[in-house]
Enzyme design. Structure first.
Site: not given
Ligand code: SAM
Length: 196
Positions: A52, A54, A72, A112, A152
């Site tokens: 969370g 972002w 997510d 992201d 990203k």
């Molecule tokens: C690097 S983290 C994001 C960090 C976030 N921007 C923050 O600042 O807290 C990437 C996220 O992408 C989610 N994710 C990956 N594939 C997904 C999908 N198909 N649908 C929804 N979320 C997905 C993962 O569960 C993970 O929590």
């Protein structure tokens, strides 16, 4: 201690001091300072939003007349003033929920998205590009004309093709790497301006 580790620690410390849930929050802050993606009153959809960080940055930028919707697969702790949807961005019911909460008016999409990284560069790159393609499909469904997006992406041989696909949907695509992102990491960010 390696320089990369010290940079990681620096942003981890800063995140704790500022009350951000992730170090990534500083990447979005730096991107926004350079490219002014987020404005007061905007409706922002943050895909791959857990835990969370972002969302916290976006909430501060859009203010109380704006709206932030996070999506997510993972469950996240509730965040005051944000709408959070747990689910896969590829699923139709999730897309419908976004359209409903946003009243079909989305100014900015932030992605992201990351796969579970395996450590195998080529495999992680391919999985991440696949996720980014799905993020682009989502943009085509929800983002308003003239809207902006941040993706990203992991660098690798499929990246140029993705950039070409993005250039068909946005007037301008800028490649950047915020200093909060470690040099050793393959991630870079694509700033997409003016949805066609
Ligand atoms: C690097 S983290 C994001 C960090 C976030 N921007 C923050 O600042 O807290 C990437 C996220 O992408 C989610 N994710 C990956 N594939 C997904 C999908 N198909 N649908 C929804 N979320 C997905 C993962 O569960 C993970 O929590």
């Amino acid at each position: 201690m390696k320089l990369t580790d010290s940079k990681k620690d620096q942003f981890r410390r800063l995140a704790r001091d500022y009350g951000y849930r992730s170090r990534s929050a500083f990447k979005l802050k730096q991107i926004n300072n350079s490219y002014r993606i987020l404005n007061k009153g905007h409706c922002v959809v943050d895909i791959g939003c857990a835990p969370g960080g972002w969302i916290q940055v976006a909430l501060a930028e859009v203010g109380n007349k704006g709206k932030v919707i996070g999506v997510d697969i993972k469950k996240i702790e509730p965040l005051k003033d944000a709408f959070v949807i747990q689910g896969n961005i590829e699923h139709e019911d999730i897309i419908n929920s976004i359209l409903k909460i946003s009243n079909s008016h989305v100014d900015v999409v932030l992605s992201d998205l990351s796969p579970n990284v395996s450590g195998n560069w080529d495999l992680d790159h391919a999985r991440q590009i696949d996720l980014s393609r799905n993020a682009l499909k989502l943009c085509n469904r929800i983002l308003k004309k003239g809207g902006k997006a941040v993706f990203k992406v992991f660098q690798g041989d499929m990246l140029n093709e993705l950039i070409s696909e993005l250039k068909k949907e946005f007037k301008r695509v800028i490649i950047t790497k915020p200093t909060a992102s470690r040099q050793v990491s393959s991630e870079i960010y694509l700033i997409c301006i003016d949805k066609l």
